[in-house]
Design a protein around this motif. Structure first.
Motif, PDB file in Angstrom:
ATOM      1  N   ARG A 167       0.719  -1.046  -0.005  1.00 16.53           N
ATOM      2  CA  ARG A 167       0.056  -0.004  -0.050  1.00 16.53           C
ATOM      3  C   ARG A 167       0.902   1.328  -0.110  1.00 16.53           C
ATOM      4  O   ARG A 167       0.509   2.221  -0.725  1.00 16.53           O
ATOM      5  N   TYR A 170       2.330   1.952  -3.171  1.00 17.58           N
ATOM      6  CA  TYR A 170       1.045   2.288  -4.208  1.00 17.58           C
ATOM      7  C   TYR A 170       1.199   3.640  -4.131  1.00 17.58           C
ATOM      8  O   TYR A 170       1.107   4.511  -5.042  1.00 17.58           O
ATOM      9  N   GLU A 171       0.957   4.214  -2.973  1.00 18.00           N
ATOM     10  CA  GLU A 171       0.902   5.418  -2.832  1.00 18.00           C
ATOM     11  C   GLU A 171       1.836   6.615  -2.907  1.00 18.00           C
ATOM     12  O   GLU A 171       1.548   7.524  -3.387  1.00 18.00           O
ATOM     13  N   LEU A 174       1.904   6.686  -6.846  1.00 15.62           N
ATOM     14  CA  LEU A 174       0.690   7.526  -7.309  1.00 15.62           C
ATOM     15  C   LEU A 174       1.017   9.023  -6.994  1.00 15.62           C
ATOM     16  O   LEU A 174       0.795  10.071  -7.729  1.00 15.62           O
ATOM     17  N   HIS A 175       1.711   9.405  -5.898  1.00 16.62           N
ATOM     18  CA  HIS A 175       2.095  10.609  -5.730  1.00 16.62           C
ATOM     19  C   HIS A 175       3.066  11.066  -6.742  1.00 16.62           C
ATOM     20  O   HIS A 175       2.894  12.502  -7.286  1.00 16.62           O
ATOM     21  N   GLY A 202       3.231  -2.914  -5.330  1.00 20.58           N
ATOM     22  CA  GLY A 202       2.430  -1.702  -5.175  1.00 20.58           C
ATOM     23  C   GLY A 202       2.900  -0.816  -6.296  1.00 20.58           C
ATOM     24  O   GLY A 202       2.043   0.143  -6.760  1.00 20.58           O
ATOM     25  N   ARG A 205       1.176  -1.637  -9.674  1.00 21.11           N
ATOM     26  CA  ARG A 205      -0.053  -1.609  -9.430  1.00 21.11           C
ATOM     27  C   ARG A 205      -0.660  -0.240  -9.563  1.00 21.11           C
ATOM     28  O   ARG A 205      -1.515   0.114 -10.477  1.00 21.11           O
ATOM     29  N   ALA A 206       0.219   0.755  -8.996  1.00 19.01           N
ATOM     30  CA  ALA A 206       0.102   2.333  -9.411  1.00 19.01           C
ATOM     31  C   ALA A 206       0.247   2.470 -10.770  1.00 19.01           C
ATOM     32  O   ALA A 206      -0.685   3.357 -11.524  1.00 19.01           O
ATOM     33  N   GLU A 209      -2.983   1.230 -12.864  1.00 22.27           N
ATOM     34  CA  GLU A 209      -4.247   1.907 -12.646  1.00 22.27           C
ATOM     35  C   GLU A 209      -4.169   3.339 -13.079  1.00 22.27           C
ATOM     36  O   GLU A 209      -5.347   3.738 -13.149  1.00 22.27           O
ATOM     37  N   SER A 210      -3.188   3.748 -13.393  1.00 20.37           N
ATOM     38  CA  SER A 210      -2.983   5.037 -13.984  1.00 20.37           C
ATOM     39  C   SER A 210      -2.614   5.015 -15.605  1.00 20.37           C
ATOM     40  O   SER A 210      -2.719   6.008 -16.362  1.00 20.37           O
TER      41      SER A 210
END
Length: 354
Positions: A167, A170-171, A174-175, A202, A205-206, A209-210
Motif C-alpha cells: 500500500r 502504491y501511494e 501515485l504521488h 504496489g 499496481r499504481a 491503474e494510472s
C-alpha cells in the motif's frame, strides 16, 4: 585484595532484624508487607547495593523473564529503532532482551532458533531470513511463542506484525504520477524478501491503474550487501552506477523511486553530475525516511515506516501469548500503514529545498 561479595536478601534481613521472607516479599511487591516496612527495606537494599539475582528469580517464577529478538542487520535504521522500542517496552513489563543477529544467513537463522530454545526464553520476536521457516514453527510449537516482524510466512500459523509495504509503495508511486510523471522506474534491492516483493507489487499496481504501460521493465535490481558485513545493508554506490546508466540512456524517466533512502543518495549524485536537477528534471521518491532525508537538497520525499508502533504492538502481542491469554486463537497477521512524507524532491518547479 578481597573479592567483592554479592549482597543477598539474608544480608538485608540481618541488617534490619527482619526475616528473609519479609525482605523477599517487600522487594517483589507482595501486598502482605506494610508500606513503612517496605520503604525501610528498599532503602537498606539500595544502601547495601543489592542487585536481584535474575536466575534465582526465574527459578521461583518458572520464567526466564527474557524475550529473544532476532534481527537480520541492526545497522538498518528501521531495525535500530525497532530494537530500542522492543527493549523499552519489554523492560516496562520486567523482561530482559536477548539480541541475536543473523546477517541474512539461513544457517544463522536456524541457529538463532536453536539458541533461543536452549536458553529457555519466554518468547521470540523474529525478523526471519525468509525461505524455510519450519524451525520457527517448531519453536512456537515447543511452547516458545513466536511473533514475526516485518517478514512473515503466510503458510505457517505464526503471528506477524509488519509494514503494509504494498500500500505504501502504491501511494508513493501515485504521488509521483500525480506530480506529472508518466515514465517511472523503481530502483529496488535484489534480496528475495516479502517487503521488496510487496513494494514492487504496489509500484506496478499504481502504474497499471494510472494507465501507464512501460515498454521496458521499470524495476531495476540493485545488488544487496547484506550478506557481506555488519555494516549498513545498502550501498549508495551501486544505486549511483545504475542511475548513471539510466541518465545516459535515450529516455530519461520523469521520476525515479527507490526502495530505500540510501539508494536516493546515489540517484542524487548521478543526476547532479549529469547537470540535471532533482525535482525540476526528475522527480525522486524514497523509502524509509532515514535521518538524512530531510537534509538533502532538495529534501527527499519518502515513506516513513512505523517502527515504534510495530515494536510496541509486537511486544504486547507476544506477552499476551506468553501469559496464555488467547493462546488458542488463530495467528494474527497485522500490516500497519506507513506515512508518505512529502518534500521538495517530488515537486517540479521547486522554489525551496524543504
Amino acid at each position: 585484595m578481597a573479592e567483592a561479595r554479592r549482597v543477598t536478601l539474608k544480608d538485608i534481613a540481618k541488617s534490619l532484624g527482619v526475616s528473609v521472607n519479609t525482605v523477599s516479599r517487600a522487594l517483589t511487591g507482595k501486598d502482605s508487607v506494610g508500606e513503612e516496612t517496605r520503604a525501610r527495606i528498599k532503602a537498606e537494599a539500595d544502601r547495601l547495593g543489592y542487585v536481584p539475582n535474575s536466575m534465582a528469580r526465574s527459578l521461583v517464577l518458572g520464567s526466564a523473564m527474557t524475550l529473544g529478538l532476532v534481527i537480520t542487520n541492526p545497522s538498518n535504521p528501521f531495525y535500530a529503532q525497532l530494537i530500542s522500542t522492543i527493549e523499552q517496552r519489554g523492560r516496562i513489563h520486567g523482561y530482559s532482551l536477548m539480541l541475536l543477529v543473523t546477517e541474512e544467513s539461513p544457517q544463522g537463522d536456524q541457529a538463532a532458533a536453536e539458541t533461543l530454545l536452549r536458553w529457555g526464553v519466554d518468547g521470540a520476536l523474529v525478523v526471519p531470513v525468509q525461505g524455510d521457516g519450519e524451525h520457527w514453527d517448531r519453536l512456537n510449537e515447543s511452547g516458545v511463542p513466536v511473533v514475526c516482524l516485518n517478514r512473515g510466512f503466510p503458510s505457517l500459523e505464526l503471528d506477524f506484525i509488519g509494514v503494509d509495504y504494498e500500500r505504501s509503495a502504491y501511494e508513493a508511486a501515485l504521488h509521483l504520477i500525480d506530480g506529472g510523471a508518466r515514465t517511472l522506474c523503481l530502483l529496488e534491492e535484489d534480496l528475495p524478501i516479502s517487503p521488496v516483493a510487496d513494494r514492487i507489487t504496489g509500484f506496478r499496481r499504481a502504474l497499471a491503474e494510472s494507465g501507464i504501460s512501460p515498454t521496458v521493465d521499470p524495476v531495476v535490481a540493485v545488488p544487496t550487501r547484506r550478506q557481506e558485513s555488519l555494516a549498513l545493508p545498502w550501498e549508495p554506490a551501486d544505486a549511483y552506477r545504475l542511475a548513471q546508466q539510466i541518465v545516459r540512456g535515450r529516455d530519461l524517466p520523469d521520476a525515479i523511486m527507490v526502495g530505500n533512502d540510501y539508494f536516493a543518495l546515489g540517484v542524487y549524485r548521478a543526476l547532479t553530475e549529469a547537470s540535471l536537477h532533482v525535482a525540476d528534471d526528475v522527480l525522486v521518491g524514497g523509502f524509509g525516511d532515514h535521518p538524512f532525508a530531510a537534509y538533502l537538497n532538495p529534501a527527499l520525499t519518502t515513506v516513513r515506516l512505523p517502527a515504534a508502533e510495530i515494536g510496541t504492538s509486537a511486544v504486547d502481542l507476544l506477552l499476551r501469548r506468553v501469559k496464555g491469554d488467547g493462546s488458542q486463537e488463530r495467528a494474527e497477521k497485522q500490516r500497519l500503514p506507513a506515512r508518505l512524507v512529502e518534500r521538495a524532491s517530488s515537486r517540479a518547479g521547486r522554489s525551496a529545498s524543504t
